[in-house]
Design a protein around this motif. Structure first.
Motif, PDB file in Angstrom:
ATOM      1  N   TYR A   1      -7.419  -9.140   1.312  1.00 42.07           N
ATOM      2  CA  TYR A   1      -7.354  -9.144  -0.142  1.00 42.07           C
ATOM      3  C   TYR A   1      -7.577 -10.552  -0.671  1.00 42.07           C
ATOM      4  O   TYR A   1      -7.275 -11.527   0.020  1.00 42.07           O
ATOM      5  CB  TYR A   1      -5.970  -8.670  -0.624  1.00 42.07           C
TER       6      TYR A   1
ATOM      7  N   GLU B   1      -1.702 -12.976  -8.698  1.00 36.58           N
ATOM      8  CA  GLU B   1      -2.559 -11.877  -9.149  1.00 36.58           C
ATOM      9  C   GLU B   1      -3.470 -11.398  -8.034  1.00 36.58           C
ATOM     10  O   GLU B   1      -4.193 -12.192  -7.432  1.00 36.58           O
ATOM     11  CB  GLU B   1      -3.422 -12.331 -10.323  1.00 36.58           C
ATOM     12  N   LEU B   2      -3.407 -10.094  -7.760  1.00 36.29           N
ATOM     13  CA  LEU B   2      -4.326  -9.495  -6.790  1.00 36.29           C
ATOM     14  C   LEU B   2      -5.670  -9.316  -7.485  1.00 36.29           C
ATOM     15  O   LEU B   2      -5.771  -8.623  -8.501  1.00 36.29           O
ATOM     16  CB  LEU B   2      -3.796  -8.140  -6.317  1.00 36.29           C
TER      17      LEU B   2
ATOM     18  N   ARG C   1      -0.784  -4.572  -5.139  1.00 38.98           N
ATOM     19  CA  ARG C   1      -0.840  -5.278  -6.417  1.00 38.98           C
ATOM     20  C   ARG C   1       0.569  -5.541  -6.959  1.00 38.98           C
ATOM     21  O   ARG C   1       0.883  -6.642  -7.421  1.00 38.98           O
ATOM     22  CB  ARG C   1      -1.661  -4.489  -7.442  1.00 38.98           C
TER      23      ARG C   1
ATOM     24  N   VAL D   1      -6.305 -13.111  -3.586  1.00 43.37           N
ATOM     25  CA  VAL D   1      -5.176 -13.327  -4.479  1.00 43.37           C
ATOM     26  C   VAL D   1      -5.400 -14.646  -5.203  1.00 43.37           C
ATOM     27  O   VAL D   1      -5.688 -15.666  -4.566  1.00 43.37           O
ATOM     28  CB  VAL D   1      -3.847 -13.364  -3.683  1.00 43.37           C
TER      29      VAL D   1
ATOM     30  N   ASP E   1       2.205  -9.146  -7.590  1.00 46.62           N
ATOM     31  CA  ASP E   1       2.734  -9.448  -8.927  1.00 46.62           C
ATOM     32  C   ASP E   1       4.191  -9.898  -8.844  1.00 46.62           C
ATOM     33  O   ASP E   1       4.597 -10.838  -9.520  1.00 46.62           O
ATOM     34  CB  ASP E   1       2.641  -8.228  -9.850  1.00 46.62           C
TER      35      ASP E   1
ATOM     36  N   GLU F   1      -3.639   0.379  -2.987  1.00 47.54           N
ATOM     37  CA  GLU F   1      -3.881  -0.923  -3.617  1.00 47.54           C
ATOM     38  C   GLU F   1      -2.874  -1.214  -4.724  1.00 47.54           C
ATOM     39  O   GLU F   1      -2.484  -2.365  -4.913  1.00 47.54           O
ATOM     40  CB  GLU F   1      -5.307  -1.027  -4.156  1.00 47.54           C
ATOM     41  N   ASP F   2      -2.413  -0.170  -5.427  1.00 43.06           N
ATOM     42  CA  ASP F   2      -1.430  -0.415  -6.490  1.00 43.06           C
ATOM     43  C   ASP F   2      -0.107  -0.920  -5.927  1.00 43.06           C
ATOM     44  O   ASP F   2       0.588  -1.716  -6.562  1.00 43.06           O
ATOM     45  CB  ASP F   2      -1.231   0.813  -7.377  1.00 43.06           C
TER      46      ASP F   2
END
Length: 99
Positions: free
Chosen positions: A35, A94-95, A85, A37, A89, A81-82
């Motif tokens: 990912y 921030e992703l 994320r 970030v 957070d 993914e949520d």
């Protein structure tokens, strides 16, 4: 879309790029996803992001690298993914998306 500047970071910092990709771990141990970030600038940032993502169910390893903004996550099954994320957070960053 959100602003790329992350004023809540412990060290400040700014944006990154996004892409997509996930691979199956060659050893058959799980799924490895990288990912992007934004906002990570130091070891403290890496630790904060790693700690929050590591707490997700099924995560077996996390490696965050502030200089590239990349976080490599290995998990037993693909992660939503949520959920990633929300963890990022919670750490104050921030992703951007998958790298």
């Amino acid at each position: 879309m959100t602003d790329q500047t992350n004023s809540s970071s412990c060290c400040g910092g700014s944006g990154g790029a996004c892409g997509s990709g996930a691979t199956t771990d060659v050893q058959g141990i799980g799924v490895t996803t990288v990912y992007k970030v934004s906002g990570m600038t130091c070891g403290h940032c890496e630790g904060a992001v790693s700690k929050e993502i590591s707490a997700l169910d099924g995560v077996t390893s996390v490696t965050a690298v502030a200089t590239t903004g990349e976080v490599t996550v290995t998990s037993a099954t693909p992660l939503a993914e949520d959920a990633v994320r929300a963890a990022v957070d919670e750490a104050g960053y921030e992703l951007v998306g998958q790298a």
